[in-house]
Design a protein around this motif. Structure first.
Motif, mmCIF file in Angstrom:
data_model
loop_
_atom_site.group_PDB
_atom_site.id
_atom_site.type_symbol
_atom_site.label_atom_id
_atom_site.label_comp_id
_atom_site.label_asym_id
_atom_site.label_seq_id
_atom_site.Cartn_x
_atom_site.Cartn_y
_atom_site.Cartn_z
ATOM 1 N N GLY A 153 -3.343 4.943 -32.823
ATOM 2 C CA GLY A 153 -4.516 5.340 -32.321
ATOM 3 C C GLY A 153 -5.197 4.486 -31.785
ATOM 4 N N GLU A 168 -6.379 3.437 -27.411
ATOM 5 C CA GLU A 168 -7.271 3.732 -26.113
ATOM 6 C C GLU A 168 -6.849 2.542 -25.071
ATOM 7 O OE1 GLU A 168 -10.451 5.561 -25.789
ATOM 8 O OE2 GLU A 168 -10.275 7.020 -27.932
ATOM 9 N N SER A 172 -0.388 7.847 -35.372
ATOM 10 C CA SER A 172 -1.354 7.991 -35.563
ATOM 11 C C SER A 172 -1.481 8.528 -37.197
ATOM 12 C CB SER A 172 -2.598 9.288 -34.761
ATOM 13 O OG SER A 172 -3.107 9.436 -35.352
ATOM 14 N N HIS A 213 -7.081 8.134 -32.564
ATOM 15 C CA HIS A 213 -6.358 8.938 -31.326
ATOM 16 C C HIS A 213 -6.030 7.844 -30.721
ATOM 17 C CE1 HIS A 213 -9.001 12.146 -33.393
ATOM 18 N NE2 HIS A 213 -9.895 11.718 -33.072
ATOM 19 N N ASN A 214 -5.190 8.720 -29.353
ATOM 20 C CA ASN A 214 -4.199 8.048 -28.410
ATOM 21 C C ASN A 214 -4.573 8.002 -27.131
ATOM 22 O OD1 ASN A 214 -2.086 5.754 -30.240
ATOM 23 N ND2 ASN A 214 -2.064 7.868 -30.946
ATOM 24 N N ASN A 215 -5.084 7.891 -26.104
ATOM 25 C CA ASN A 215 -5.740 8.388 -24.849
ATOM 26 C C ASN A 215 -5.065 7.390 -24.021
ATOM 27 O OD1 ASN A 215 -7.127 11.215 -25.287
ATOM 28 N ND2 ASN A 215 -8.245 10.467 -26.216
ATOM 29 N N GLY A 245 -4.110 12.062 -35.501
ATOM 30 C CA GLY A 245 -5.325 12.601 -34.929
ATOM 31 C C GLY A 245 -4.405 12.726 -33.043
ATOM 32 N N SER A 246 -5.041 12.545 -32.530
ATOM 33 C CA SER A 246 -4.418 13.597 -31.261
ATOM 34 C C SER A 246 -3.880 12.534 -30.359
ATOM 35 C CB SER A 246 -5.350 14.001 -30.494
ATOM 36 O OG SER A 246 -6.493 12.964 -29.854
ATOM 37 N N LYS A 289 -2.906 12.098 -26.282
ATOM 38 C CA LYS A 289 -4.246 13.168 -24.829
ATOM 39 C C LYS A 289 -3.189 11.605 -23.598
ATOM 40 C CE LYS A 289 -6.459 15.989 -26.793
ATOM 41 N NZ LYS A 289 -7.611 16.784 -27.095
ATOM 42 N N SER A 314 4.775 16.446 -33.698
ATOM 43 C CA SER A 314 3.442 16.685 -34.660
ATOM 44 C C SER A 314 3.635 17.107 -35.413
ATOM 45 C CB SER A 314 2.562 17.366 -33.679
ATOM 46 O OG SER A 314 1.373 17.641 -34.409
ATOM 47 N N ALA A 323 -1.485 17.122 -35.468
ATOM 48 C CA ALA A 323 -2.515 16.396 -34.008
ATOM 49 C C ALA A 323 -2.030 16.803 -33.120
ATOM 50 C CB ALA A 323 -1.389 14.776 -34.133
#
Length: 509
Positions: free
Chosen positions: A214, A216, A236, A242-244, A268-269, A271, A292, A296
């Protein structure tokens, strides 16, 4: 200028600012570098002093400094001179939880930190894990999560480095060795730079190299990773993480599991992730695994320039549904310029620490791209891919005929790995439950003969195949079942068949 480049420059400048501030030599706070004296309190005093000074460099000069858990704080850099080693204690009592975290180096809700230098952080993970194991079996310290199937403790091992909810982190040059669990984990952190790091963590189970859970705005570059579990892993672990904006490049990985992996925890995501220029060798599972299985959303993933030698599988893309109320999604994945050599037999046979054996007879596995009924993987591009497979499949070892493609296991809630479907009916790629897949300039090579076709497509929409190079001794190398909207060049079209279902296959005379 790209956002990731700006972030890297900013973090580098922050690290220089820390380094330019006052130095705090741990020896002046009572640390003794003899490898025997427990220095936890002395090291923590130096960190606290640097923090109170509003920043500074905590210096480990040449020597071996035994320690339990230490807590890194705002504006502090741990700097290891060449010849300096931070040695983790083998006494479990020296690792109390701090804000729910158990590790040798801990940070929680801290900012502007660095760990750098040409020294070593050695967790003595195997010795610590065996001490915990012994305490469990003697009844002194019971592990409620003890894994009796694999005869290993789960609770109390902790990590080598664990940062939670932190901002502006630099990890540079340092060598990390012998963690009792994951080597380094960054959870809910942002603005992370990991550069020129060496990881040698084959001490015990679950020795992942680098875990982002998770996070960024992270860059992982120029790292050399040799681990008993996944090399670089994006996770996640709970909903809402979320990983961004993740960049991973110019790394070398050897692993008893996967080289680069999304998951398994995938709530979570994930992206806007770019992975490029990765060299993989002697790795048990997949060179690239994108998974996923907990709901996710995985989107906008670019993978390129991957070279893998003696690696158990090239590519796994898996959309499953093992937890939660809804299935997740995988869309817009591009994988380009990949060369993989898959051996016959397990690639990590000479390792001390090896991944779990597959518990059934099987032939060599293909790469898999597989969703689940009603939830299709969307928009995958594979371009300039070359995979060398071992062949040597035998119907006597295992056999899944083309007339029974519907019987390939869905394993909707299964743990995601390239062997999760059991014996598969193709040797190159197995593709199922996908909408939108383009394969361009794909070359598949066999070392020895394989009776199976190169490709099986099952429940696939909008398939494009151009410049497919596969062995020429067989016509029926591309198998379709419930494929809608295909665009094949003339050579691929010649190789395509649609087998009759439920047809009993008599042996050839």
């Amino acid at each position: 200028m790209k956002r990731n480049s700006i972030i890297t420059i900013l973090i580098f400048c922050i690290s220089l600012t820390i380094s330019a501030q006052k130095a705090f030599d741990i020896k002046k706070y009572g640390a003794v570098g003899d490898g025997k004296t427990l220095n936890t309190k002395a090291i923590q005093k130096a960190i606290d002093a640097a923090n109170k000074n509003k920043g500074g460099r905590v210096v480990f000069s040449k020597g071996t400094y035994l320690s339990g858990s230490i807590v890194l704080k705002n504006n502090v850099e741990l700097f290891f001179e060449e010849g300096a080693t931070l040695l983790g204690s083998t006494n479990p009592e020296d690792y109390p939880k701090y804000e729910g975290i158990r590790a040798l180096i801990i940070a929680f809700e801290a900012k502007n930190m660095a760990v750098s230098g040409k020294g070593i952080i050695d967790g003595q993970g195997r010795e610590l894990a065996l001490a915990i194991d012994s305490l469990h079996h003697t009844g002194i310290r019971i592990d409620p999560k003890y894994n009796y199937k694999r005869m290993r403790p789960e609770d109390g091992r902790g990590k080598l480095i664990s940062f939670v909810k932190c901002d502006s982190i630099t990890m540079k040059q340092i060598t990390l060795k012998n963690s009792p669990g994951w080597t380094q984990c960054f959870r809910e952190c942002k603005n992370i730079t990991i550069d020129f790091m060496k990881v040698e963590s084959r001490a015990y189970w679950n020795n992942d190299g680098i875990d982002l859970d998770g996070c960024e705005n992270a860059r992982i570059t120029n790292c050399n990773i040799n681990t008993a579990d996944d090399g670089i892993c994006l996770k996640s672990e709970v909903p809402g993480l979320h990983n961004n904006n993740i960049y991973i490049g110019n790394c070398t990985i050897r692993s008893s599991a996967n080289a680069v992996k999304f998951g398994t925890g995938s709530y979570g995501s994930f992206k806007n992730v770019t992975i490029e220029n990765i060299k993989v060798f002697d790795t048990f599972r997949s060179a690239v695994a994108i998974e996923s299985v907990d709901g996710a959303e995985i989107e906008n993933i670019k993978v390129s320039d991957i070279t893998a030698v003696n690696t158990g599988n090239a590519i796994l893309i898996r959309l499953g549904h093992r937890n939660g109320d809804r299935a997740g999604s995988i869309k817009n994945v591009s994988i380009k310029n990949v060369k993989v050599q898959v051996p016959f037999g397990r690639p990590d046979i000479d390792y001390d620490m090896r991944g779990p054996e597959v518990d059934y007879f099987h032939n060599p596995f293909p790469s898999s791209i597989a969703g689940i009924p009603g939830h299709l993987i969307e928009n995958v591009t594979l371009e300039d891919i070359e995979i060398i497979y071992p062949g040597r499949a035998s119907k006597g070892m295992a056999y899944h005929p083309l007339s029974r493609l519907k019987d390939v296991k869905e394993n909707i809630n299964g743990y995601p790995e390239f062997n999760m479907f059991g014996e598969l009916p193709s040797w190159g790629f197995y593709v199922r439950h996908v909408d939108g897949i383009e394969m361009k300039n794909i070359k598949l090579i066999l070392d020895k003969e394989d009776f199976r076709p190169a490709f099986v497509f099952d429940d696939v929409k909008n398939l494009t195949m151009n410049a497919i190079d596969i062995p020429s001794d067989k016509v029926s190398q591309i198998v379709f079942k419930d494929v809608i909207g295909s665009n094949l060049d003339s050579e691929a079209a010649k190789r395509k068949i649609e087998p009759e279902q439920n047809k009993f296959e008599l042996p050839a005379h």
